[in-house]
Write a protein that holds these residues in place. Structure first.
Motif, PDB file in Angstrom:
ATOM      1  N   ASP A 207       5.032  10.870   7.854  1.00  0.00           N
ATOM      2  CA  ASP A 207       5.168   9.644   8.630  1.00  0.00           C
ATOM      3  C   ASP A 207       4.202   8.582   8.128  1.00  0.00           C
ATOM      4  OD1 ASP A 207       7.013  10.910  10.266  1.00  0.00           O
ATOM      5  OD2 ASP A 207       5.530  11.391  11.824  1.00  0.00           O
ATOM      6  N   THR A 208       4.586   7.326   8.313  1.00  0.00           N
ATOM      7  CA  THR A 208       3.670   6.193   8.200  1.00  0.00           C
ATOM      8  C   THR A 208       3.786   5.403   9.509  1.00  0.00           C
ATOM      9  OG1 THR A 208       5.259   4.595   7.306  1.00  0.00           O
ATOM     10  CG2 THR A 208       4.157   6.062   5.716  1.00  0.00           C
ATOM     11  N   ALA A 209       2.995   4.358   9.632  1.00  0.00           N
ATOM     12  CA  ALA A 209       3.086   3.534  10.839  1.00  0.00           C
ATOM     13  C   ALA A 209       4.435   2.840  10.952  1.00  0.00           C
ATOM     14  CB  ALA A 209       1.954   2.501  10.842  1.00  0.00           C
ATOM     15  N   GLU A 210       5.134   2.696   9.836  1.00  0.00           N
ATOM     16  CA  GLU A 210       6.414   1.988   9.825  1.00  0.00           C
ATOM     17  C   GLU A 210       7.611   2.916   9.928  1.00  0.00           C
ATOM     18  OE1 GLU A 210       6.892  -1.309   9.774  1.00  0.00           O
ATOM     19  OE2 GLU A 210       4.732  -1.645   9.870  1.00  0.00           O
ATOM     20  N   HIS A 211       7.558   4.080   9.262  1.00  0.00           N
ATOM     21  CA  HIS A 211       8.743   4.927   9.149  1.00  0.00           C
ATOM     22  C   HIS A 211       8.377   6.399   9.265  1.00  0.00           C
ATOM     23  CE1 HIS A 211      11.204   1.557   7.950  1.00  0.00           C
ATOM     24  NE2 HIS A 211      10.477   1.326   6.878  1.00  0.00           N
ATOM     25  N   GLY A 212       9.324   7.165   9.776  1.00  0.00           N
ATOM     26  CA  GLY A 212       9.276   8.616   9.723  1.00  0.00           C
ATOM     27  C   GLY A 212      10.470   9.117   8.936  1.00  0.00           C
ATOM     28  N   ARG A 213      10.798  10.368   9.136  1.00  0.00           N
ATOM     29  CA  ARG A 213      11.942  10.966   8.451  1.00  0.00           C
ATOM     30  C   ARG A 213      13.248  10.304   8.883  1.00  0.00           C
ATOM     31  NH1 ARG A 213      12.825  17.301   9.486  1.00  0.00           N
ATOM     32  NH2 ARG A 213      12.223  17.207   7.297  1.00  0.00           N
ATOM     33  N   ALA A 214      14.172  10.182   7.949  1.00  0.00           N
ATOM     34  CA  ALA A 214      15.506   9.656   8.244  1.00  0.00           C
ATOM     35  C   ALA A 214      16.376  10.815   8.721  1.00  0.00           C
ATOM     36  CB  ALA A 214      16.098   8.991   7.006  1.00  0.00           C
ATOM     37  N   SER A 263       8.081   5.330  -3.953  1.00  0.00           N
ATOM     38  CA  SER A 263       8.264   3.948  -3.507  1.00  0.00           C
ATOM     39  C   SER A 263       7.040   3.122  -3.877  1.00  0.00           C
ATOM     40  CB  SER A 263       8.508   3.925  -1.995  1.00  0.00           C
ATOM     41  OG  SER A 263       7.580   4.729  -1.300  1.00  0.00           O
ATOM     42  N   THR A 264       6.619   3.269  -5.120  1.00  0.00           N
ATOM     43  CA  THR A 264       5.372   2.690  -5.635  1.00  0.00           C
ATOM     44  C   THR A 264       5.650   1.635  -6.694  1.00  0.00           C
ATOM     45  OG1 THR A 264       5.313   4.592  -7.138  1.00  0.00           O
ATOM     46  CG2 THR A 264       3.965   4.719  -5.150  1.00  0.00           C
ATOM     47  N   GLY A 265       6.795   0.929  -6.553  1.00  0.00           N
ATOM     48  CA  GLY A 265       7.197  -0.015  -7.586  1.00  0.00           C
ATOM     49  C   GLY A 265       6.407  -1.299  -7.622  1.00  0.00           C
ATOM     50  N   GLY A 266       5.725  -1.659  -6.518  1.00  0.00           N
ATOM     51  CA  GLY A 266       4.959  -2.896  -6.532  1.00  0.00           C
ATOM     52  C   GLY A 266       4.621  -3.435  -5.163  1.00  0.00           C
ATOM     53  N   ILE A 267       5.286  -2.929  -4.126  1.00  0.00           N
ATOM     54  CA  ILE A 267       5.013  -3.360  -2.765  1.00  0.00           C
ATOM     55  C   ILE A 267       3.688  -2.750  -2.293  1.00  0.00           C
ATOM     56  CG2 ILE A 267       5.907  -3.217  -0.407  1.00  0.00           C
ATOM     57  CD1 ILE A 267       7.436  -5.095  -2.282  1.00  0.00           C
ATOM     58  N   ASP A 268       3.010  -3.435  -1.364  1.00  0.00           N
ATOM     59  CA  ASP A 268       1.775  -2.889  -0.794  1.00  0.00           C
ATOM     60  C   ASP A 268       2.013  -1.493  -0.242  1.00  0.00           C
ATOM     61  OD1 ASP A 268       0.414  -5.174  -1.413  1.00  0.00           O
ATOM     62  OD2 ASP A 268       0.548  -6.051   0.599  1.00  0.00           O
ATOM     63  N   THR A 269       1.069  -0.587  -0.483  1.00  0.00           N
ATOM     64  CA  THR A 269       1.239   0.797  -0.069  1.00  0.00           C
ATOM     65  C   THR A 269       0.853   1.002   1.393  1.00  0.00           C
ATOM     66  OG1 THR A 269      -0.969   1.311  -0.921  1.00  0.00           O
ATOM     67  CG2 THR A 269       0.905   1.705  -2.383  1.00  0.00           C
ATOM     68  N   ARG A 270       1.305   2.124   1.956  1.00  0.00           N
ATOM     69  CA  ARG A 270       1.041   2.464   3.352  1.00  0.00           C
ATOM     70  C   ARG A 270       0.358   3.825   3.433  1.00  0.00           C
ATOM     71  NH1 ARG A 270       7.150   1.244   4.816  1.00  0.00           N
ATOM     72  NH2 ARG A 270       7.088  -1.004   5.180  1.00  0.00           N
ATOM     73  N   PRO A 271      -0.633   3.974   4.307  1.00  0.00           N
ATOM     74  CA  PRO A 271      -1.261   5.284   4.497  1.00  0.00           C
ATOM     75  C   PRO A 271      -0.360   6.218   5.293  1.00  0.00           C
ATOM     76  CG  PRO A 271      -2.216   3.681   5.997  1.00  0.00           C
ATOM     77  CD  PRO A 271      -1.283   2.921   5.104  1.00  0.00           C
ATOM     78  N   PHE A 272      -0.636   7.512   5.168  1.00  0.00           N
ATOM     79  CA  PHE A 272       0.124   8.529   5.885  1.00  0.00           C
ATOM     80  C   PHE A 272      -0.467   8.758   7.271  1.00  0.00           C
ATOM     81  CE2 PHE A 272       0.126   9.579   1.319  1.00  0.00           C
ATOM     82  CZ  PHE A 272       1.484   9.474   1.054  1.00  0.00           C
ATOM     83  N   THR A 273       0.388   9.114   8.221  1.00  0.00           N
ATOM     84  CA  THR A 273      -0.082   9.418   9.573  1.00  0.00           C
ATOM     85  C   THR A 273       0.268  10.838  10.002  1.00  0.00           C
ATOM     86  OG1 THR A 273       1.943   8.496  10.553  1.00  0.00           O
ATOM     87  CG2 THR A 273       0.070   6.994  10.263  1.00  0.00           C
ATOM     88  N   SER A 274       0.870  11.619   9.125  1.00  0.00           N
ATOM     89  CA  SER A 274       1.144  13.032   9.392  1.00  0.00           C
ATOM     90  C   SER A 274       1.214  13.750   8.059  1.00  0.00           C
ATOM     91  CB  SER A 274       2.454  13.220  10.167  1.00  0.00           C
ATOM     92  OG  SER A 274       3.563  12.945   9.326  1.00  0.00           O
TER      93      SER A 274
END
Length: 320
Positions: A207-214, A263-274
């Motif tokens: 998980d991240t703050a924005e998304h979890g599993r689809a 998903s590391t093509g160039g957008i700002d990265t997100r930390p993990f929450t789980s």
């Protein structure tokens, strides 16, 4: 009887019998070399020294030097709600050189939302004013609508490409794509191919703050497990993850699928929450792309190429 036996000995000695020959073995297909990444270019970015610019330039060099057979574009090409002019003005200057070997999937929201931004399919088919170049798959197949699944063989590997946006916007088409996937993977498996699937929103992920599993994509995951898909490629999370070989019940098993989320093509990265137990490697401090070498026997090697930051990941999975 003695004369018959003598005649038989003569025939054997002279090679004049009809003894069946063993069937010829298939020659191994050549290795397949792939680069893959998603979530590529920030809004209105044309800076060649940005993380996006560095990745686009590095993959373009691989294309120009014929060092890869395919570039797998894992969705979210151009932020934020891209139309023709955005792809032409921003994505083309940094990433347009990858198009000669580009195989793509349309992702939710940033690539495609019906009635809002539907130009990715036109851009990939060279129909946007200012960029007439077609992606590799479009040169082979012509126009491919956003969301339409397709498959492609590379050597002894069979890749199915799925747009996870279907589960958000076109549920009936998502069900149809599930039926298509069942038939497609089944036929490729029967033909002796090693199987891989490309889609944007990951099922196996932290998980991240924005998304979890689809989770709505579970029917696809069940089919991937049914046919023993060897690897999957996805994006969306703005970081990097690799799983153990995992089954459709989140268990590490010898014959599971290795799921790469890149998903590391160039957008700002997100930390993990789980941290799910099936995650074997992950980081969120580095931009870059994944390189894969796929062998005829189903084994493969991987190497994450860092272009901004220092984290990396490499290894080999043996043949089944």
């Amino acid at each position: 009887m003695a004369a018959t036996a003598a005649l038989l000995l003569v025939l054997v000695a002279t090679g004049c019998t009809d003894t069946p020959k063993p069937p010829d073995k298939r020659s191994p297909a050549p290795d397949v070399h792939i680069a893959a990444v998603g979530d590529m270019n920030p809004e209105q970015n044309t800076d060649p020294d940005s993380p996006s610019g560095r990745n686009g330039a590095a993959i373009t060099r691989l294309v120009q030097n014929n060092e890869i057979d395919a570039f797998m574009g894992l969705g979210d090409f151009q932020y934020s709600t891209a139309h023709c002019e955005d792809y032409v003005h921003y994505w083309t200057p940094l990433w347009g050189g990858t198009k000669p070997k580009l195989y793509w999937v349309s992702a939710p929201n940033h690539d495609w939302e019906p009635g809002r931004n539907e130009d990715l399919a036109k851009y990939m088919n060279g129909q946007c004013e200012g960029d007439a170049q077609k992606a590799a798959i479009n040169r082979e197949r012509g126009f491919i609508p956003n969301g339409q699944p397709y498959s492609k063989d590379f050597g002894n590997w069979h890749f199915a490409f799925l747009s996870s946006a279907l589960w958000r916007y076109e549920k009936a088409d998502a069900a149809a794509a599930t039926d298509w996937l069942d038939k497609d993977l089944g036929a490729a498996k029967a033909a002796g191919k090693n199987l891989a699937v490309v889609y944007h929103e990951p099922y196996f992920t932290s998980d991240t703050a924005e998304h979890g599993r689809a989770g709505d994509q579970k029917p696809w995951i069940d089919l991937m497990w049914k046919y023993r898909v060897r690897l999957t490629l996805s994006g969306s999370q703005h970081n990097y993850e690799r799983t153990c070989p995992v089954n459709d019940a989140d268990k590490c098993v010898d014959d599971g699928m290795t799921a790469f989320q890149v998903s590391t093509g160039g957008i700002d990265t997100r930390p993990f929450t789980s941290k799910p137990k099936y995650i074997a490697k992950r980081f969120s401090d580095t931009r870059g792309f994944l390189r894969l070498t796929l062998h005829d026997d189903g084994s493969f090697d991987w190497n994450f190429v860092s272009t901004t930051g220092s984290s990396t990941d490499s290894g080999t999975r043996a043949a089944p």
